[in-house]
Design a protein around this motif. Structure first.
Motif, PDB file in Angstrom:
ATOM      1  N   ALA A 205     -55.619 -50.619  11.777  1.00 45.99           N
ATOM      2  CA  ALA A 205     -56.768 -49.814  10.809  1.00 45.99           C
ATOM      3  C   ALA A 205     -55.868 -48.331  10.666  1.00 45.99           C
ATOM      4  N   TYR A 206     -56.206 -47.777   9.932  1.00 45.67           N
ATOM      5  CA  TYR A 206     -55.900 -46.620   8.928  1.00 45.67           C
ATOM      6  C   TYR A 206     -56.904 -45.759   8.887  1.00 45.67           C
ATOM      7  N   GLY A 207     -55.897 -44.133   8.996  1.00 48.58           N
ATOM      8  CA  GLY A 207     -56.819 -42.914   8.779  1.00 48.58           C
ATOM      9  C   GLY A 207     -58.005 -42.954  10.007  1.00 48.58           C
ATOM     10  N   SER A 208     -59.651 -42.352  10.123  1.00 39.78           N
ATOM     11  CA  SER A 208     -59.832 -42.410  11.006  1.00 39.78           C
ATOM     12  C   SER A 208     -60.426 -43.786  11.906  1.00 39.78           C
ATOM     13  N   SER A 209     -60.626 -44.364  10.770  1.00 34.23           N
ATOM     14  CA  SER A 209     -60.636 -45.910  12.088  1.00 34.23           C
ATOM     15  C   SER A 209     -59.503 -46.245  13.040  1.00 34.23           C
ATOM     16  N   ALA A 210     -58.483 -45.814  12.406  1.00 30.71           N
ATOM     17  CA  ALA A 210     -57.152 -45.695  13.573  1.00 30.71           C
ATOM     18  C   ALA A 210     -57.833 -44.632  14.337  1.00 30.71           C
ATOM     19  N   ARG A 211     -58.374 -43.932  14.561  1.00 30.63           N
ATOM     20  CA  ARG A 211     -58.563 -42.718  15.242  1.00 30.63           C
ATOM     21  C   ARG A 211     -59.654 -43.918  16.197  1.00 30.63           C
ATOM     22  N   ILE A 212     -60.807 -44.244  16.050  1.00 32.24           N
ATOM     23  CA  ILE A 212     -62.150 -45.095  16.749  1.00 32.24           C
ATOM     24  C   ILE A 212     -60.963 -45.980  17.269  1.00 32.24           C
ATOM     25  N   ALA A 213     -59.664 -46.450  17.068  1.00 28.71           N
ATOM     26  CA  ALA A 213     -59.322 -48.334  17.099  1.00 28.71           C
ATOM     27  C   ALA A 213     -58.621 -47.223  18.908  1.00 28.71           C
ATOM     28  N   GLN A 214     -57.873 -46.312  18.564  1.00 30.89           N
ATOM     29  CA  GLN A 214     -56.913 -45.754  19.774  1.00 30.89           C
ATOM     30  C   GLN A 214     -57.855 -45.926  20.660  1.00 30.89           C
ATOM     31  N   GLY A 215     -59.536 -45.186  20.112  1.00 28.60           N
ATOM     32  CA  GLY A 215     -60.098 -45.046  21.818  1.00 28.60           C
ATOM     33  C   GLY A 215     -60.685 -46.354  21.883  1.00 28.60           C
ATOM     34  N   ALA A 216     -61.107 -46.972  21.589  1.00 27.18           N
ATOM     35  CA  ALA A 216     -61.138 -48.729  21.844  1.00 27.18           C
ATOM     36  C   ALA A 216     -59.755 -49.233  22.475  1.00 27.18           C
ATOM     37  N   LYS A 217     -58.962 -48.985  22.302  1.00 26.29           N
ATOM     38  CA  LYS A 217     -57.755 -49.507  23.256  1.00 26.29           C
ATOM     39  C   LYS A 217     -57.554 -49.112  24.610  1.00 26.29           C
ATOM     40  N   LYS A 218     -58.159 -47.781  24.837  1.00 21.58           N
ATOM     41  CA  LYS A 218     -58.178 -47.582  26.029  1.00 21.58           C
ATOM     42  C   LYS A 218     -59.251 -48.086  26.932  1.00 21.58           C
ATOM     43  N   LEU A 219     -60.683 -48.174  25.772  1.00 18.33           N
ATOM     44  CA  LEU A 219     -61.579 -48.921  26.659  1.00 18.33           C
ATOM     45  C   LEU A 219     -61.026 -49.988  27.239  1.00 18.33           C
ATOM     46  N   ALA A 220     -60.668 -50.711  26.155  1.00 17.23           N
ATOM     47  CA  ALA A 220     -60.129 -52.071  27.101  1.00 17.23           C
ATOM     48  C   ALA A 220     -59.107 -51.625  28.196  1.00 17.23           C
ATOM     49  N   GLU A 221     -58.519 -51.002  28.303  1.00 16.40           N
ATOM     50  CA  GLU A 221     -57.534 -50.604  28.893  1.00 16.40           C
ATOM     51  C   GLU A 221     -58.207 -50.941  30.682  1.00 16.40           C
ATOM     52  N   LYS A 222     -59.119 -50.009  30.717  1.00 12.65           N
ATOM     53  CA  LYS A 222     -59.915 -49.757  32.079  1.00 12.65           C
ATOM     54  C   LYS A 222     -60.149 -51.407  32.879  1.00 12.65           C
ATOM     55  N   GLU A 223     -60.399 -52.052  31.573  1.00 11.07           N
ATOM     56  CA  GLU A 223     -61.073 -53.570  31.659  1.00 11.07           C
ATOM     57  C   GLU A 223     -59.814 -54.445  31.861  1.00 11.07           C
ATOM     58  N   GLY A 224     -58.869 -54.228  31.547  1.00 11.86           N
ATOM     59  CA  GLY A 224     -57.550 -55.710  31.883  1.00 11.86           C
ATOM     60  C   GLY A 224     -57.682 -55.669  30.886  1.00 11.86           C
ATOM     61  N   ILE A 225     -57.760 -55.330  29.328  1.00 10.40           N
ATOM     62  CA  ILE A 225     -57.626 -56.195  28.120  1.00 10.40           C
ATOM     63  C   ILE A 225     -56.594 -55.431  27.674  1.00 10.40           C
ATOM     64  N   LYS A 226     -55.662 -56.240  27.307  1.00  7.81           N
ATOM     65  CA  LYS A 226     -54.458 -55.582  26.286  1.00  7.81           C
ATOM     66  C   LYS A 226     -54.631 -55.612  25.187  1.00  7.81           C
ATOM     67  N   LEU A 227     -54.715 -54.841  24.012  1.00  6.99           N
ATOM     68  CA  LEU A 227     -54.828 -54.603  22.693  1.00  6.99           C
ATOM     69  C   LEU A 227     -54.037 -53.677  22.033  1.00  6.99           C
TER      70      LEU A 227
ATOM     71  N   PHE B   3     -64.880 -52.218  20.890  1.00  8.77           N
ATOM     72  CA  PHE B   3     -64.438 -52.801  21.922  1.00  8.77           C
ATOM     73  C   PHE B   3     -65.373 -54.229  21.799  1.00  8.77           C
ATOM     74  N   ALA B   4     -66.439 -53.516  21.924  1.00 12.31           N
ATOM     75  CA  ALA B   4     -67.985 -54.852  22.341  1.00 12.31           C
ATOM     76  C   ALA B   4     -67.641 -56.332  21.387  1.00 12.31           C
ATOM     77  N   ARG B   5     -67.027 -55.971  19.832  1.00 15.85           N
ATOM     78  CA  ARG B   5     -66.380 -56.585  18.960  1.00 15.85           C
ATOM     79  C   ARG B   5     -64.930 -57.677  20.040  1.00 15.85           C
ATOM     80  N   VAL B   6     -64.088 -56.989  19.888  1.00 18.16           N
ATOM     81  CA  VAL B   6     -62.832 -57.322  20.392  1.00 18.16           C
ATOM     82  C   VAL B   6     -63.329 -58.559  22.217  1.00 18.16           C
ATOM     83  N   LYS B   7     -64.090 -57.829  22.464  1.00 20.81           N
ATOM     84  CA  LYS B   7     -64.877 -59.225  22.971  1.00 20.81           C
ATOM     85  C   LYS B   7     -65.165 -60.549  23.445  1.00 20.81           C
ATOM     86  N   LYS B   8     -65.956 -60.497  21.817  1.00 16.14           N
ATOM     87  CA  LYS B   8     -66.971 -61.257  21.779  1.00 16.14           C
ATOM     88  C   LYS B   8     -65.086 -62.517  20.613  1.00 16.14           C
TER      89      LYS B   8
END
Length: 376
Positions: A270-292, A365-370
């Motif tokens: 992702a780039y720009g604003s979408s990259a900021r959102i992706a960063q947030g999704a990465k943190k959500l994944a880390e809480k469940e032990g998923i490495k993004l 994050f939901a799409r990542v899990k799928k």
């Protein structure tokens, strides 16, 4: 202004950074969501004894930029999506005559008049030239107000160095948000790069007045001559591709630009604003032990195909997150082809929104899990 951190809108940071970079002439026309740039320049350019003109149209503005740059000014314009479309002929003329300029596009939803909400649907327009003919623009994509200032400041140097139009591609979210920013130092106009190619300049080799003055044009009626000009220009583009690539890769062990170690389960691109959102999704994944992993192209042109190709060579899936119906994803797919021969090639997925709809961290994050569960 002080060198201490100040609170500014992204649009204001762009404008102030341009002035500090030595922008001596700005020509624009108001359009949401970038109008603060024009308003800021109207006040502050005149206070610094520089040129500001609100043109009668976007077409007039880009041609004023072209003319001012040919005359030696560090010139800039800014607009938003439909306004930038009107500037494309002028951008092509500038590229065809090797005239440097800076254009800021604070993207809104489209096509057509669309909406004033943020989008990333001008990706193709920016990275593929946008106007007619064979040419490229350097494209810088900030994800923060700080980068709005930094990249705008750098854009003027890149434009002069390579005699090329440079685009700062932001969006309505970044342009309107407020964050703390450390502004770059203000340059003395006396220290700006020498422009011995400007119109009417008498080359030193003539040795006397009355010699052949520089003539700037993009018209070459002999096909072979025009092709030769294009070949020279594309050789310069190849140099840019080698020297000016910029990207950010998070979640990898790297050595000499090689991606090493086991790496993440999936990489978000992702780039720009979408990259900021992706960063947030990465943190959500880390809480469940998923490495993004997160791969963020900073120069959208030149695009870091080889670097992303090395990520794709792990065979782990890639998820492109963008505020368009699938434009960045095309370059992601091309990057997969850069994976070393014999390596695995990652599957590429897309989460795209358009029209001003902004993806959420939870949605990503939901799409990542799928994808990791084999359900997408």
């Amino acid at each position: 202004m002080s060198s201490e951190e100040v609170l500014m809108k992204g649009n204001e940071a762009i404008a102030e950074a341009a002035i500090r970079a030595g922008c001596t002439a700005y020509f624009g026309y108001p359009i949401t969501p970038q109008s603060e740039i024009t308003a800021y320049m109207a006040k502050n350019m005149l206070e610094r004894d520089r040129i500001f003109i609100q043109a009668e149209s976007e077409v007039a503005a880009i041609n004023m930029v072209y003319g001012a740059s040919c005359a030696g000014a560090r010139a800039m314009t800014s607009s938003s999506s439909p306004g930038v479309s009107l500037k494309q002929e002028g951008m092509s003329y500038a590229a065809g005559a090797d005239v440097p300029l800076v254009l800021v596009n604070v993207v809104r939803g489209g096509p057509g008049l669309g909406s004033i909400a943020p989008a990333q649907s001008d990706y193709f327009q920016s990275t593929r030239g946008g106007g007619h003919g064979d040419y490229r623009n350097i494209v810088l994509a900030p994800k923060s107000v700080q980068e709005c200032a930094d990249f705008t400041y750098q854009a003027f140097d890149l434009a002069d160095k390579y005699r090329i139009p440079v685009i700062v591609l932001a969006d309505g979210l970044i342009g309107q948000m407020m964050e703390g920013v450390l502004l770059p130092p203000e340059r003395s106009l006396k220290d700006l790069p020498k422009r011995d190619w400007t119109a009417g300049h008498l080359p030193e080799r003539t040795g006397k007045a009355g010699g052949d003055a520089v003539h700037i044009t993009s018209i070459f009626l002999v096909p072979e001559e025009l092709e030769a000009r294009n070949k020279v220009r594309f050789a310069r583009y190849a140099e840019i591709e080698k020297k000016e690539l910029r990207f950010e890769a998070v979640g990898y062990k790297t050595a000499c630009n090689e991606f090493t170690g086991e790496g993440p389960d999936l990489t978000l691109v992702a780039y720009g604003s979408s990259a900021r959102i992706a960063q947030g999704a990465k943190k959500l994944a880390e809480k469940e032990g998923i490495k993004l992993g997160l791969f963020r192209p900073i120069t959208l042109w030149p695009f870091p195909y080889q670097a992303l190709g090395k990520v794709a060579a792990t065979g782990k899936p890639l998820l492109t997150v963008e505020m368009s119906e699938g434009q960045l994803v095309q370059d992601v797919k091309l990057s997969v082809l850069e994976a070393p021969e014999g390596s695995k090639r990652a599957a590429v997925h897309l989460l795209g929104h358009s029209g001003g709809v902004i993806p959420t961290e939870e949605e990503v994050f939901a799409r990542v899990k799928k994808i990791l569960e084999g359900k997408a």
